[in-house]
Design an enzyme around this catalytic site. Structure first.
Site, PDB file in Angstrom:
ATOM      1  N   ALA A 106       1.663   1.559   0.232  1.00 44.43           N
ATOM      2  CA  ALA A 106       0.390   1.540  -0.488  1.00 44.43           C
ATOM      3  C   ALA A 106       0.134   0.122  -0.975  1.00 44.43           C
ATOM      4  O   ALA A 106       1.075  -0.654  -1.179  1.00 44.43           O
ATOM      5  CB  ALA A 106       0.459   2.498  -1.665  1.00 44.43           C
ATOM      6  N   GLY A 121       4.531   4.148   1.501  1.00 45.82           N
ATOM      7  CA  GLY A 121       3.510   5.019   2.090  1.00 45.82           C
ATOM      8  C   GLY A 121       3.455   4.919   3.606  1.00 45.82           C
ATOM      9  O   GLY A 121       3.066   5.872   4.281  1.00 45.82           O
ATOM     10  N   GLU A 149       6.054   7.229   4.750  1.00 44.66           N
ATOM     11  CA  GLU A 149       5.576   8.600   4.483  1.00 44.66           C
ATOM     12  C   GLU A 149       4.507   9.011   5.496  1.00 44.66           C
ATOM     13  O   GLU A 149       4.474  10.157   5.936  1.00 44.66           O
ATOM     14  CB  GLU A 149       5.041   8.680   3.048  1.00 44.66           C
ATOM     15  CG  GLU A 149       6.175   8.589   2.024  1.00 44.66           C
ATOM     16  CD  GLU A 149       5.695   8.372   0.595  1.00 44.66           C
ATOM     17  OE1 GLU A 149       4.797   7.530   0.391  1.00 44.66           O
ATOM     18  OE2 GLU A 149       6.220   9.037  -0.311  1.00 44.66           O
ATOM     19  N   GLU A 200      10.034   2.074  -3.300  1.00 38.75           N
ATOM     20  CA  GLU A 200       9.269   2.235  -4.548  1.00 38.75           C
ATOM     21  C   GLU A 200      10.119   1.984  -5.787  1.00 38.75           C
ATOM     22  O   GLU A 200       9.618   1.552  -6.821  1.00 38.75           O
ATOM     23  CB  GLU A 200       8.652   3.641  -4.608  1.00 38.75           C
ATOM     24  CG  GLU A 200       7.530   3.894  -3.609  1.00 38.75           C
ATOM     25  CD  GLU A 200       7.997   4.370  -2.245  1.00 38.75           C
ATOM     26  OE1 GLU A 200       9.203   4.266  -1.938  1.00 38.75           O
ATOM     27  OE2 GLU A 200       7.134   4.832  -1.463  1.00 38.75           O
TER      28      GLU A 200
HETATM   29  N1  DAK Z   1       0.681  -4.063  -0.795  1.00 36.41           N
HETATM   30  C1  DAK Z   1      -0.128  -5.156  -0.816  1.00 36.41           C
HETATM   31  N2  DAK Z   1       0.114  -6.272  -0.119  1.00 36.41           N
HETATM   32  C2  DAK Z   1       1.225  -6.295   0.638  1.00 36.41           C
HETATM   33  C3  DAK Z   1       2.127  -5.211   0.706  1.00 36.41           C
HETATM   34  C4  DAK Z   1       1.813  -4.029  -0.033  1.00 36.41           C
HETATM   35  N3  DAK Z   1       2.535  -2.935   0.001  1.00 36.41           N
HETATM   36  N4  DAK Z   1       3.124  -5.549   1.534  1.00 36.41           N
HETATM   37  C5  DAK Z   1       2.879  -6.812   1.954  1.00 36.41           C
HETATM   38  N5  DAK Z   1       1.729  -7.276   1.420  1.00 36.41           N
HETATM   39  C6  DAK Z   1       1.094  -8.572   1.611  1.00 36.41           C
HETATM   40  C7  DAK Z   1       1.827  -9.650   0.826  1.00 36.41           C
HETATM   41  O1  DAK Z   1       1.392  -9.669  -0.527  1.00 36.41           O
HETATM   42  C8  DAK Z   1       1.416 -10.899   1.586  1.00 36.41           C
HETATM   43  O2  DAK Z   1       0.102 -11.218   1.213  1.00 36.41           O
HETATM   44  P1  DAK Z   1      -0.287 -12.763   0.838  1.00 36.41           P
HETATM   45  O3  DAK Z   1       0.656 -13.173  -0.237  1.00 36.41           O
HETATM   46  O4  DAK Z   1      -0.076 -13.496   2.134  1.00 36.41           O
HETATM   47  O5  DAK Z   1      -1.720 -12.677   0.404  1.00 36.41           O
HETATM   48  C9  DAK Z   1       1.344 -10.399   3.045  1.00 36.41           C
HETATM   49  O6  DAK Z   1       1.212  -8.968   2.971  1.00 36.41           O
HETATM   50  C10 DAK Z   1       2.627 -10.700   3.812  1.00 36.41           C
HETATM   51  O7  DAK Z   1       3.712 -10.183   3.070  1.00 36.41           O
HETATM   52  P2  DAK Z   1       5.028 -11.052   2.778  1.00 36.41           P
HETATM   53  O8  DAK Z   1       4.708 -12.494   2.663  1.00 36.41           O
HETATM   54  O9  DAK Z   1       5.725 -10.396   1.632  1.00 36.41           O
HETATM   55  O10 DAK Z   1       5.826 -10.812   4.133  1.00 36.41           O
HETATM   56  P3  DAK Z   1       7.398 -10.795   4.355  1.00 36.41           P
HETATM   57  O11 DAK Z   1       7.586 -10.704   5.817  1.00 36.41           O
HETATM   58  O12 DAK Z   1       8.065 -11.896   3.612  1.00 36.41           O
HETATM   59  O13 DAK Z   1       7.907  -9.439   3.675  1.00 36.41           O
HETATM   60  C11 DAK Z   1       7.854  -7.055   3.252  1.00 36.41           C
HETATM   61  C12 DAK Z   1       7.494  -8.245   4.223  1.00 36.41           C
HETATM   62  C13 DAK Z   1       7.263  -5.785   3.843  1.00 36.41           C
HETATM   63  C14 DAK Z   1       9.376  -6.943   3.155  1.00 36.41           C
HETATM   64  C15 DAK Z   1       7.266  -7.394   1.843  1.00 36.41           C
HETATM   65  O14 DAK Z   1       5.881  -7.770   1.997  1.00 36.41           O
HETATM   66  C16 DAK Z   1       7.343  -6.210   0.913  1.00 36.41           C
HETATM   67  O15 DAK Z   1       8.399  -5.954   0.334  1.00 36.41           O
HETATM   68  N6  DAK Z   1       6.217  -5.510   0.701  1.00 36.41           N
HETATM   69  C17 DAK Z   1       6.127  -4.436  -0.233  1.00 36.41           C
HETATM   70  C18 DAK Z   1       6.743  -3.192   0.349  1.00 36.41           C
HETATM   71  C19 DAK Z   1       6.706  -2.042  -0.640  1.00 36.41           C
HETATM   72  O16 DAK Z   1       7.227  -2.149  -1.738  1.00 36.41           O
HETATM   73  N7  DAK Z   1       6.093  -0.923  -0.230  1.00 36.41           N
HETATM   74  C20 DAK Z   1       5.970   0.234  -1.065  1.00 36.41           C
HETATM   75  C21 DAK Z   1       4.660   0.173  -1.843  1.00 36.41           C
HETATM   76  S1  DAK Z   1       4.521   1.557  -2.968  1.00 36.41           S
HETATM   77  C22 DAK Z   1       0.470   7.901  -3.993  1.00 36.41           C
HETATM   78  C23 DAK Z   1       1.435   8.256  -3.106  1.00 36.41           C
HETATM   79  C24 DAK Z   1       2.185   7.281  -2.485  1.00 36.41           C
HETATM   80  C25 DAK Z   1       1.996   5.967  -2.769  1.00 36.41           C
HETATM   81  C26 DAK Z   1       1.005   5.610  -3.652  1.00 36.41           C
HETATM   82  C27 DAK Z   1       0.254   6.579  -4.264  1.00 36.41           C
HETATM   83  N8  DAK Z   1      -0.274   8.907  -4.681  1.00 36.41           N
HETATM   84  C28 DAK Z   1       0.044  10.333  -4.465  1.00 36.41           C
HETATM   85  C29 DAK Z   1      -1.359   8.590  -5.531  1.00 36.41           C
HETATM   86  C30 DAK Z   1       2.817   4.968  -2.101  1.00 36.41           C
HETATM   87  C31 DAK Z   1       3.354   3.929  -2.744  1.00 36.41           C
HETATM   88  C32 DAK Z   1       3.932   2.802  -2.005  1.00 36.41           C
HETATM   89  O17 DAK Z   1       3.941   2.765  -0.803  1.00 36.41           O
END
Ligand code: DAK
Length: 257
Positions: free
Chosen positions: A65, A108, A111, A131
């Site tokens: 997400a 997400g 998921e 998360e």
């Molecule tokens: N959200 C927003 N931007 C993201 C992102 C994300 N999840 N993942 C990556 N980006 C963006 C980065 O901010 C960066 O943007 P700029 O800084 O260039 O503007 C660009 O994508 C490239 O990312 P990185 O520079 O970080 O790239 P790397 O190769 O170094 O790293 C990575 C890739 C995937 C390891 C890293 O980006 C990362 O850790 N990303 C976050 C992964 C994460 O934590 N995902 C889980 C998110 S929480 C719901 C149900 C479910 C959910 C929500 C609500 N409800 C029932 C309401 C789900 C929640 C989630 O998924």
């Protein structure tokens, strides 16, 4: 509806829905989820299409997400987003949906892949529920579907540490159906989709329904359900065609009736 964040490729009898937000590694915001869900529903209603693929790009299926959207959200805002409704709608698609995953399938994204019927992974795919590193937990089925797919201990490890699982390990543990070379992962998924699309359509639909029932019922109820679908199929032209074709040593011609 005009789509902003997805691309649709129709190659009858299959179709591909590609998440296209590459700069953000296909981070899923509400608009992306709405578009993916609507496209799958449209294609589900299209008689010329028999099997669907959801994919991203080589670097990311979906990095979860959109964290920037969630950073200051309140519980009520999260509730009102009603995100979970998208996953429920995807689950109701009657045609098989293959997730063709390469690169990051995180949060997400993981998921979403697990909500599809099966996963074809590139060698560079990585699956994670990170998360916990954001101070929350999976909210779109991660703790439930991952646990059912790979068992409690490994799911616990992934959910509690946020650590990623490689494509090979995901295959060994039954999370993904097959791992294929990165350069041809989408072609491999398309080949599989075409193979599924070549089978008797009503049997495919009920087979999907019956396997999915295994996750939501006791064994006795699931067996009962399966048997009723099995009997039902003897009322279709295709079942008789399939068996007669075998006896007559010819290729079956499915009518979807
Ligand atoms: N959200 C927003 N931007 C993201 C992102 C994300 N999840 N993942 C990556 N980006 C963006 C980065 O901010 C960066 O943007 P700029 O800084 O260039 O503007 C660009 O994508 C490239 O990312 P990185 O520079 O970080 O790239 P790397 O190769 O170094 O790293 C990575 C890739 C995937 C390891 C890293 O980006 C990362 O850790 N990303 C976050 C992964 C994460 O934590 N995902 C889980 C998110 S929480 C719901 C149900 C479910 C959910 C929500 C609500 N409800 C029932 C309401 C789900 C929640 C989630 O998924």
């Amino acid at each position: 509806m005009p789509y902003e964040f997805i691309l649709i490729q129709r190659e009858e009898p299959i179709a591909v829905v590609q998440i296209n937000r590459p700069k953000q590694l296909n981070a899923l915001n509400s608009r992306v989820m709405l578009e993916v869900t609507s496209a799958l529903e449209e294609l589900d209603a299209d008689a010329a299409i028999r099997c669907l693929i959801v994919t991203g790009n080589e670097r990311a299926f979906g990095a979860g997400a959109d964290i920037k959207d969630m950073a200051s959200a309140t519980p009520v805002e999260m509730l009102e987003k009603n995100w979970i409704a998208y996953w429920d709608r995807i689950k109701k698609v009657s045609k098989p949906v293959i997730a063709a995953v390469s690169g990051y399938a995180f949060g997400g994204g993981c998921e979403l892949a697990m909500t599809c019927d099966l996963i074809v992974a590139s060698e560079s795919a990585q699956f994670a529920q990170p998360e916990i590193n954001l101070g929350v937990i999976p909210g779109a089925g991660g703790t439930q579907r991952l646990t059912r797919a790979i068992g409690k201990s490994k799911a616990m490890e992934m959910v509690l540490t946020g650590r990623a699982m490689s494509a090979r390990e995901a295959e060994a543990r039954g999370l993904v159906a097959r791992v294929v070379p990165t350069e041809s992962y989408l072609d491999e998924a398309k080949n599989l989709a075409r193979e599924i699309a070549s089978k008797a359509p009503i049997a495919v639909r009920l087979a999907k329904e019956s396997v999915n029932k295994a996750f939501e019922s006791s064994l006795a109820d699931g067996l009962d359900y399966e048997r009723k679908l099995f009997y039902f199929l003897f009322g279709t032209d295709d079942a008789h065609e399939g068996m007669n074709a075998f006896v007559e040593k010819r290729k079956a011609e499915w009518k979807g009736k």
